[in-house]
Motif scaffolding. Structure first.
Motif, PDB file in Angstrom:
ATOM      1  N   MET A   1       0.850  -1.203   0.000  1.00 28.40           N
ATOM      2  CA  MET A   1       0.000   0.000   0.000  1.00 28.40           C
ATOM      3  C   MET A   1       0.886   1.255   0.000  1.00 28.40           C
ATOM      4  N   THR A   2       0.423   2.310  -0.673  1.00 28.85           N
ATOM      5  CA  THR A   2       1.194   3.542  -0.815  1.00 28.85           C
ATOM      6  C   THR A   2       1.379   4.253   0.523  1.00 28.85           C
ATOM      7  N   ILE A   3       2.635   4.635   0.818  1.00 26.95           N
ATOM      8  CA  ILE A   3       2.920   5.447   2.002  1.00 26.95           C
ATOM      9  C   ILE A   3       2.727   6.913   1.607  1.00 26.95           C
ATOM     10  N   GLN A   4       1.723   7.562   2.170  1.00 30.11           N
ATOM     11  CA  GLN A   4       1.410   8.940   1.798  1.00 30.11           C
ATOM     12  C   GLN A   4       2.180   9.968   2.626  1.00 30.11           C
ATOM     13  N   LEU A   5       2.371   9.663   3.914  1.00 28.40           N
ATOM     14  CA  LEU A   5       3.068  10.572   4.822  1.00 28.40           C
ATOM     15  C   LEU A   5       4.101   9.779   5.613  1.00 28.40           C
ATOM     16  N   LYS A   6       5.296  10.327   5.727  1.00 26.76           N
ATOM     17  CA  LYS A   6       6.346   9.654   6.485  1.00 26.76           C
ATOM     18  C   LYS A   6       7.117  10.663   7.311  1.00 26.76           C
ATOM     19  N   LEU A   7       7.278  10.371   8.598  1.00 18.92           N
ATOM     20  CA  LEU A   7       8.136  11.161   9.483  1.00 18.92           C
ATOM     21  C   LEU A   7       9.321  10.304   9.857  1.00 18.92           C
ATOM     22  N   ASN A   8      10.520  10.858   9.750  1.00 17.70           N
ATOM     23  CA  ASN A   8      11.732  10.116  10.055  1.00 17.70           C
ATOM     24  C   ASN A   8      12.584  10.884  11.070  1.00 17.70           C
ATOM     25  N   GLU A   9      12.609  10.362  12.316  1.00 14.78           N
ATOM     26  CA  GLU A   9      13.438  10.923  13.386  1.00 14.78           C
ATOM     27  C   GLU A   9      13.223  12.437  13.549  1.00 14.78           C
ATOM     28  N   VAL A  10      11.966  12.843  13.600  1.00 13.46           N
ATOM     29  CA  VAL A  10      11.619  14.264  13.693  1.00 13.46           C
ATOM     30  C   VAL A  10      11.758  14.755  15.131  1.00 13.46           C
ATOM     31  N   GLU A  11      12.421  15.898  15.280  1.00 12.77           N
ATOM     32  CA  GLU A  11      12.575  16.534  16.583  1.00 12.77           C
ATOM     33  C   GLU A  11      12.028  17.958  16.528  1.00 12.77           C
ATOM     34  N   THR A  12      11.376  18.360  17.615  1.00  9.60           N
ATOM     35  CA  THR A  12      10.765  19.686  17.681  1.00  9.60           C
ATOM     36  C   THR A  12      10.928  20.270  19.084  1.00  9.60           C
ATOM     37  N   TYR A  13      11.296  21.519  19.124  1.00 12.01           N
ATOM     38  CA  TYR A  13      11.358  22.271  20.385  1.00 12.01           C
ATOM     39  C   TYR A  13      10.201  23.266  20.422  1.00 12.01           C
ATOM     40  N   ILE A  14       9.673  23.492  21.604  1.00 17.86           N
ATOM     41  CA  ILE A  14       8.773  24.619  21.847  1.00 17.86           C
ATOM     42  C   ILE A  14       9.443  25.457  22.925  1.00 17.86           C
ATOM     43  N   GLY A  15       9.986  26.585  22.505  1.00 17.35           N
ATOM     44  CA  GLY A  15      10.829  27.357  23.410  1.00 17.35           C
ATOM     45  C   GLY A  15      12.066  26.539  23.741  1.00 17.35           C
ATOM     46  N   GLN A  16      12.330  26.381  25.029  1.00 15.25           N
ATOM     47  CA  GLN A  16      13.494  25.608  25.462  1.00 15.25           C
ATOM     48  C   GLN A  16      13.173  24.133  25.669  1.00 15.25           C
ATOM     49  N   PHE A  17      11.907  23.750  25.485  1.00 14.58           N
ATOM     50  CA  PHE A  17      11.479  22.385  25.780  1.00 14.58           C
ATOM     51  C   PHE A  17      11.585  21.493  24.546  1.00 14.58           C
ATOM     52  N   HIS A  18      12.262  20.378  24.695  1.00 18.55           N
ATOM     53  CA  HIS A  18      12.485  19.413  23.621  1.00 18.55           C
ATOM     54  C   HIS A  18      11.300  18.448  23.619  1.00 18.55           C
ATOM     55  N   ILE A  19      10.269  18.765  22.851  1.00 18.55           N
ATOM     56  CA  ILE A  19       9.009  18.016  22.912  1.00 18.55           C
ATOM     57  C   ILE A  19       9.084  16.717  22.113  1.00 18.55           C
ATOM     58  N   LEU A  20       9.385  16.820  20.830  1.00 26.39           N
ATOM     59  CA  LEU A  20       9.536  15.616  19.999  1.00 26.39           C
ATOM     60  C   LEU A  20      11.012  15.257  19.943  1.00 26.39           C
ATOM     61  N   GLN A  21      11.321  14.010  20.304  1.00 31.25           N
ATOM     62  CA  GLN A  21      12.714  13.599  20.441  1.00 31.25           C
ATOM     63  C   GLN A  21      13.078  12.434  19.521  1.00 31.25           C
ATOM     64  N   GLY A  22      12.408  12.389  18.385  1.00 38.41           N
ATOM     65  CA  GLY A  22      12.698  11.325  17.418  1.00 38.41           C
ATOM     66  C   GLY A  22      11.448  10.575  17.008  1.00 38.41           C
ATOM     67  N   ILE A  23      10.482  11.306  16.427  1.00 38.80           N
ATOM     68  CA  ILE A  23       9.227  10.694  15.990  1.00 38.80           C
ATOM     69  C   ILE A  23       9.413  10.119  14.587  1.00 38.80           C
ATOM     70  N   SER A  24       9.116   8.833  14.449  1.00 33.75           N
ATOM     71  CA  SER A  24       9.141   8.178  13.139  1.00 33.75           C
ATOM     72  C   SER A  24       7.823   7.438  12.952  1.00 33.75           C
ATOM     73  N   LEU A  25       7.172   7.671  11.819  1.00 34.21           N
ATOM     74  CA  LEU A  25       5.921   6.958  11.535  1.00 34.21           C
ATOM     75  C   LEU A  25       5.627   6.996  10.042  1.00 34.21           C
ATOM     76  N   GLU A  26       4.784   6.071   9.609  1.00 32.36           N
ATOM     77  CA  GLU A  26       4.345   6.013   8.228  1.00 32.36           C
ATOM     78  C   GLU A  26       2.829   5.931   8.192  1.00 32.36           C
ATOM     79  N   VAL A  27       2.233   6.709   7.299  1.00 31.49           N
ATOM     80  CA  VAL A  27       0.779   6.740   7.148  1.00 31.49           C
ATOM     81  C   VAL A  27       0.435   6.213   5.764  1.00 31.49           C
ATOM     82  N   ARG A  28      -0.332   5.142   5.733  1.00 31.77           N
ATOM     83  CA  ARG A  28      -0.714   4.536   4.461  1.00 31.77           C
ATOM     84  C   ARG A  28      -1.928   5.234   3.867  1.00 31.77           C
ATOM     85  N   LYS A  29      -1.907   5.423   2.577  1.00 35.58           N
ATOM     86  CA  LYS A  29      -3.010   6.076   1.879  1.00 35.58           C
ATOM     87  C   LYS A  29      -4.306   5.291   2.058  1.00 35.58           C
TER      88      LYS A  29
END
Length: 235
Positions: A1-29
Motif C-alpha cells: 500500500m502507498t505510504i502517503q506521509l512519512k516522518l523520520n526521526e523528527v525533533e521539535t522544540y517549543i521554546g526551550q522544551f524538547h518536545i519531539l525527540q525522534g518521531i518516526s511513523l508512516e501513514v498509508r493512503k
C-alpha cells in the motif's frame, strides 16, 4: 500500500522544551492512523509539526514523496493537508456559511460536491447555516471544524481529539462521519477515547516522551492488555 506521509526521526522544540525527540511513523493512503499516548506525550505537537506550526529542528517529513518539513504552514495546506485543531479553530463571529466559505480554496464543482456531502453528513450545519459559529453547541462546533478541513479536496486530514468534551451520542456521530470520510481521505487521528480510536483506526502509533515506541495494526493493540496498561493506563 502507498505510504502517503512519512516522518523520520523528527525533533521539535517549543521554546526551550524538547518536545519531539525522534518521531518516526508512516501513514498509508486510505487508512486511519491513530496517534495514542498519555497527555503531554507529544501527539498534538506531532500534528502541529507536520503542519509547520511548530517547525521541526531535525529529521524529515515527506508527503507524497516530497519533503515538506521546511515549508510554511500555508504551503503545507496547499499541498493537500487539512488540519482540525484540538480547539476547533472556527471563527466565532462568522456564520456557519461564512466559516465554510472562508475555508474554501475555490468554488469548483468538486468543492461544491464536497460541501453538499458534508452538509448531508452534518445536517445541523445546514440547519444553522446563518447562525454564528460561537453560538453552536460543542458538538456542532466540532462538526463545523471537521467540515472546514474536509470541504477542500485534501488528500490527508489531521484531526486532533475530535471527541474531547462531547456527549457520548455526539461522539458516535463524529465517529460515523470519520468512518465515512475515510473512503475518500487519508486520516491521522489523535484521540484519547480508546473506544473511538480502536473502532475507527486501521493502524496505531504510541508516542511516549516525544518518541514513537510501539506501532502496528489496531487489532494488535486491542488484544494486548499489557501494552495498553503500560502506555495508555487502560486495561
Amino acid at each position: 500500500m502507498t505510504i502517503q506521509l512519512k516522518l523520520n526521526e523528527v525533533e521539535t522544540y517549543i521554546g526551550q522544551f524538547h518536545i519531539l525527540q525522534g518521531i518516526s511513523l508512516e501513514v498509508r493512503k486510505g487508512e486511519v492512523t491513530v496517534l495514542l499516548g498519555r497527555n503531554g506525550a507529544g501527539k498534538t505537537t506531532t500534528l502541529r509539526t507536520i503542519m509547520g506550526l511548530n517547525p521541526s529542528t531535525k529529521g524529515t517529513i515527506t508527503f507524497n514523496n516530497e519533503e515538506i518539513q521546511s515549508l510554511p504552514t500555508y504551503s503545507v495546506a496547499q499541498k493537500g493537508i487539512g488540519y482540525v485543531p484540538e480547539d476547533q479553530g472556527i471563527f466565532s463571529e462568522l456564520t456557519v456559511e461564512e466559516n465554510l466559505k472562508v475555508a474554501m480554496k475555490n468554488e469548483s464543482d468538486s468543492t461544491k460536491e464536497r460541501l453538499n456531502y458534508i452538509l448531508n453528513l452534518f445536517p445541523d450545519l445546514k440547519k444553522f447555516w446563518k447562525k454564528p459559529g460561537g453560538l453552536l453547541s460543542g458538538g456542532q462546533k466540532q462538526m463545523l471544524s471537521i467540515a472546514r478541513a474536509y470541504v477542500n479536496d485534501n488528500e490527508l486530514l489531521l484531526i486532533d481529539e475530535p471527541s474531547k468534551g462531547l456527549a457520548p451520542i455526539v461522539v458516535e456521530k463524529v465517529m460515523e462521519s470519520i468512518i465515512e470520510m475515510k473512503d475518500t481521505t487519508t486520516i491521522v487521528l489523535v484521540e484519547q477515547n480508546f473506544m473511538m480510536a480502536s473502532t475507527i483506526g486501521d493502524h496505531f502509533y504510541i508516542i511516549d516522551d516525544g518518541q514513537t515506541v510501539q506501532n502496528g495494526p489496531m487489532e494488535v493493540l486491542k488484544e494486548d492488555d499489557e501494552m495498553r496498561r503500560k502506555y495508555l493506563g487502560i486495561a
